[in-house]
Scaffold this motif. Structure first.
Motif, mmCIF file in Angstrom:
data_model
loop_
_atom_site.group_PDB
_atom_site.id
_atom_site.type_symbol
_atom_site.label_atom_id
_atom_site.label_comp_id
_atom_site.label_asym_id
_atom_site.label_seq_id
_atom_site.Cartn_x
_atom_site.Cartn_y
_atom_site.Cartn_z
ATOM 1 N N SER A 20 7.603 1.752 -19.852
ATOM 2 C CA SER A 20 8.784 0.762 -18.897
ATOM 3 C C SER A 20 8.195 0.521 -17.455
ATOM 4 C CB SER A 20 10.054 1.484 -19.175
ATOM 5 O OG SER A 20 11.220 0.598 -18.542
ATOM 6 N N SER A 21 7.729 1.772 -17.108
ATOM 7 C CA SER A 21 7.386 1.473 -15.892
ATOM 8 C C SER A 21 5.930 0.625 -14.618
ATOM 9 C CB SER A 21 7.135 3.345 -15.312
ATOM 10 O OG SER A 21 7.909 3.790 -15.300
ATOM 11 N N ILE A 22 5.528 0.675 -15.935
ATOM 12 C CA ILE A 22 3.935 0.123 -15.357
ATOM 13 C C ILE A 22 4.113 -1.170 -16.209
ATOM 14 C CG2 ILE A 22 1.960 -0.665 -17.033
ATOM 15 C CD1 ILE A 22 1.970 2.970 -17.041
ATOM 16 N N SER A 23 4.859 -1.729 -16.826
ATOM 17 C CA SER A 23 5.580 -3.398 -17.301
ATOM 18 C C SER A 23 6.158 -3.756 -16.460
ATOM 19 C CB SER A 23 6.384 -3.462 -18.225
ATOM 20 O OG SER A 23 7.561 -2.849 -18.218
ATOM 21 N N GLU A 24 6.684 -3.331 -15.401
ATOM 22 C CA GLU A 24 8.110 -3.164 -14.070
ATOM 23 C C GLU A 24 7.135 -4.077 -13.162
ATOM 24 O OE1 GLU A 24 10.526 -0.859 -12.781
ATOM 25 O OE2 GLU A 24 11.854 -0.386 -14.822
ATOM 26 N N PHE A 25 5.587 -3.878 -13.176
ATOM 27 C CA PHE A 25 4.267 -3.887 -11.809
ATOM 28 C C PHE A 25 4.688 -4.275 -10.772
ATOM 29 C CE2 PHE A 25 0.713 -6.587 -10.515
ATOM 30 C CZ PHE A 25 -0.468 -6.160 -11.345
ATOM 31 N N LYS A 26 5.461 -3.585 -10.244
ATOM 32 C CA LYS A 26 5.704 -3.300 -8.774
ATOM 33 C C LYS A 26 5.052 -2.411 -7.836
ATOM 34 C CE LYS A 26 10.944 -3.357 -9.886
ATOM 35 N NZ LYS A 26 12.083 -2.307 -9.342
ATOM 36 N N ILE A 27 4.237 -2.689 -6.881
ATOM 37 C CA ILE A 27 3.348 -2.732 -5.954
ATOM 38 C C ILE A 27 3.698 -1.651 -5.261
ATOM 39 C CG2 ILE A 27 1.085 -3.103 -4.607
ATOM 40 C CD1 ILE A 27 0.664 -4.222 -7.223
ATOM 41 N N SER A 28 3.835 -0.342 -5.103
ATOM 42 C CA SER A 28 3.602 0.373 -4.021
ATOM 43 C C SER A 28 2.531 1.677 -3.752
ATOM 44 C CB SER A 28 4.770 2.110 -4.677
ATOM 45 O OG SER A 28 4.911 2.913 -4.763
ATOM 46 N N PRO A 29 2.213 0.883 -2.517
ATOM 47 C CA PRO A 29 1.409 1.626 -1.179
ATOM 48 C C PRO A 29 1.702 3.169 -1.547
ATOM 49 C CG PRO A 29 2.077 0.210 -0.632
ATOM 50 C CD PRO A 29 3.060 0.102 -1.150
ATOM 51 N N LYS A 30 2.998 3.610 -1.701
ATOM 52 C CA LYS A 30 2.942 5.329 -1.462
ATOM 53 C C LYS A 30 2.429 5.509 -2.249
ATOM 54 C CE LYS A 30 7.331 7.919 -1.237
ATOM 55 N NZ LYS A 30 8.370 9.111 -1.617
ATOM 56 N N ASN A 31 2.613 4.934 -4.151
ATOM 57 C CA ASN A 31 1.969 6.044 -5.438
ATOM 58 C C ASN A 31 0.520 5.525 -4.625
ATOM 59 O OD1 ASN A 31 4.598 6.307 -5.762
ATOM 60 N ND2 ASN A 31 4.263 4.240 -7.549
ATOM 61 N N PHE A 32 0.323 5.282 -4.174
ATOM 62 C CA PHE A 32 -1.118 4.975 -4.149
ATOM 63 C C PHE A 32 -2.007 5.516 -3.209
ATOM 64 C CE2 PHE A 32 -5.525 3.052 -1.944
ATOM 65 C CZ PHE A 32 -6.244 3.045 -2.819
ATOM 66 N N PHE A 33 -1.401 6.424 -1.873
ATOM 67 C CA PHE A 33 -2.191 7.153 -0.784
ATOM 68 C C PHE A 33 -1.598 8.555 -1.528
ATOM 69 C CE2 PHE A 33 -1.918 3.133 1.877
ATOM 70 C CZ PHE A 33 -2.953 2.867 2.167
ATOM 71 N N GLY A 34 -0.549 8.583 -2.475
ATOM 72 C CA GLY A 34 0.016 9.643 -2.375
ATOM 73 C C GLY A 34 -0.666 10.417 -3.734
ATOM 74 N N ALA A 35 -1.383 9.044 -4.557
ATOM 75 C CA ALA A 35 -2.762 10.653 -5.536
ATOM 76 C C ALA A 35 -3.711 10.148 -4.673
ATOM 77 C CB ALA A 35 -2.789 8.772 -6.843
ATOM 78 N N ILE A 36 -4.278 9.534 -3.711
ATOM 79 C CA ILE A 36 -5.713 9.920 -2.989
ATOM 80 C C ILE A 36 -4.743 11.833 -2.229
ATOM 81 C CG2 ILE A 36 -6.695 9.217 -0.504
ATOM 82 C CD1 ILE A 36 -6.533 6.329 -1.224
ATOM 83 N N GLY A 37 -3.663 11.360 -1.692
ATOM 84 C CA GLY A 37 -3.911 12.567 -0.890
ATOM 85 C C GLY A 37 -3.994 13.948 -1.654
#
Length: 492
Positions: A231-248
């Motif tokens: 459900s969350s993936i299907s919403e397809f909202k771009i989130s820089p916070k998630n991306f940079f959080g994953a890198i961290g």
């Protein structure tokens, strides 16, 4: 003994690995109980073919160790330490198939120096057995494919099944195996081998307990693990916070040098494959087949979904072997320096709790809470106890206290595997209760001053008592709101 010491002195890699492991086991007695430790211990104390949010391997391991050595925080942590040590040893065996002696030693030090190994050592999660059986699966598959020892396909099937019985992420083992054979010119013929398909069938057969439990419970675990994420993936909202959080997170787990090497060789190989249509050697392709789907696959999700820090861990096994091919002695030294600094800071936090953690995901305060709750029960002797933070407070109190502690299903909220323990809540009808609620963002010692509407809909009267304040090193560090509730009425 002298020969062993001489061998250690002459082998710097083993010395470093032993040093890191000795450091970890010396720190083990000072670690408090994590909520995950308590929750998966609860798994083991309520044996089942599988469980609501994960398969049960970690629970079985904790049950095995606590039955033999007794129930204590140290024994729970030692079970994780022992299992993770087996993973490190298995990694060494696997890496020896791909690397020269010098590069093997680099890879051995790399894996032992990471923070993710420390996390697996100190915290009970399904990833602890997953990483072990993932590594054993790759050893068996290597021998079956490259050494043409076909019976290892059978052993590989068993290991892949046990990995799945640890965590659902292990399904990527079969995916990686088939992907390797599809792309490998030399070994593609194995796709027609009965040994391969026997291996996959056996792996599925070993997972039968998980499937049967899900069948008995309307596939609750599979639905839980897939529906919310889909459900969350299907919403397809771009989130820089998630991306940079994953890198961290990944830079923390692997440390910066190893993380950057991962990205460097991933870019190098994918560029060569996608733009030059040139595949690496068979052995490197084998390693990539069990790295790319997990590491790259989850990273591609990070801009639109919060990928948890441990989801990529299985990719580290073959990723670190590939990193061993590239890392220089200079960069390895920098990696070790980073590791020593991070582990020393970590040990200071464990020993002295220098930085308060504003979360229930902490190892401090749970035993003290149990003691304070037991004292409170001396006044409210007839009351049962429950909490409503999914599992954390309830699981920790169940670990320390002699009586049963209930979860938020008392007030009609979903409670993970607490919903599947077989409790008949109707036997509590008309009884009084003590409700415990953690103040995660502890700022003051005041009462909450308001009553949860779910409490008033299940109890006749609800009275807030003085909160329980937990001190660490003489400072107030954690707070739990306490409510006395009378005349429980379970909803039908």
């Amino acid at each position: 003994m002298n020969k062993f010491l001489i061998f250690i002195q002459n082998n710097k890699a083993i010395s470093w690995v032993l040093g890191f492991q000795i450091f970890r086991i010396l720190l083990l007695p000072f670690m408090g109980l994590m909520p995950q430790d308590a929750y998966y211990y609860l798994y083991g104390q309520n044996l089942s073919l599988s469980y609501f949010d994960h398969p049960g391997m970690i629970g079985y391991i904790l049950r095995f160790f606590t039955d033999i050595f007794g129930t204590s925080i140290f024994v729970v942590k030692f079970a994780d330490f022992f299992t993770t040590t087996l993973t490190i040893i298995s990694f060494y065996k696997l890496a020896s198939y791909f690397l020269s002696k010098e590069k093997l030693q680099k890879a051995f030090v790399l894996i032992a120096s990471t923070i993710f190994i420390s996390i697996l050592t100190f915290n009970s999660t399904p990833d602890v057995p997953l990483l072990l059986f993932w590594t054993l699966s790759l050893i068996c598959l290597y021998k079956a494919i490259f050494e043409e020892k076909k019976w290892f396909f059978i052993a590989g099937g068993i290991a892949m099944g046990l990995a799945f019985n640890s965590k659902y992420t292990a399904v990527l083992l079969q995916f990686g195996l088939l992907a390797f054979l599809v792309f490998s010119h030399k070994y593609r013929g194995l796709l027609l081998s009965p040994w391969l398909w026997c291996s996959i069938i056996i792996s599925v057969g070993v997972t039968f307990p998980v499937w049967y439990w899900n069948y008995q419970n309307d596939f609750a675990s599979f639905v839980f693990q897939s529906s919310e994420r889909t459900s969350s993936i299907s919403e397809f909202k771009i989130s820089p916070k998630n991306f940079f959080g994953a890198i961290g997170h990944q830079m923390f787990l692997l440390l910066p040098i190893l993380f950057l090497i991962f990205f460097t060789f991933t870019y190098k190989y994918l560029k060569r494959i996608l733009f030059k249509f040139k595949l690496p050697s068979s052995k490197t392709l084998f390693l990539l087949a069990f790295f790319v789907p997990t590491f790259v696959g989850f990273f591609l999700l990070t801009p639109i979904y919060w990928v948890k820090l441990n989801w990529m861990m299985p990719s580290y096994i073959t990723g670190i072997i590939i990193a061993g091919m590239f890392i220089s002695k200079k960069l390895l030294k920098v990696q070790i320096i980073f590791s020593i600094v991070f582990h020393l800071l970590f040990s200071l936090q464990i020993l002295f709790y220098l930085v308060p953690i504003k979360s229930d995901d902490t190892w401090v305060g749970w035993e003290e809470l149990a003691e304070e709750t037991a004292t409170l029960k001396e006044t409210y002797t007839e009351a049962f106890i429950f909490s409503n933070d999914n599992y954390k407070t309830s699981a920790c109190l169940n670990f320390f206290m002699k009586e049963k502690v209930y979860a938020q299903n008392i007030i009609g909220l979903p409670s993970l595997h607490f919903d599947y323990l077989g409790d008949d809540l109707n036997i509590l009808k008309g009884k009084n209760a003590l409700f415990i609620d953690s103040d995660k963002r502890f700022k003051d010692s005041n009462k909450l001053g308001e009553i949860n509407l779910l409490l008033t809909s299940h109890f006749k009267n609800v009275i807030e008592l003085a909160p329980i304040i937990i001190k660490v090193n003489g400072k107030e560090s954690r707070k739990f709101w306490i409510f006395y509730c009378t005349d429980y009425q379970p909803k039908k």
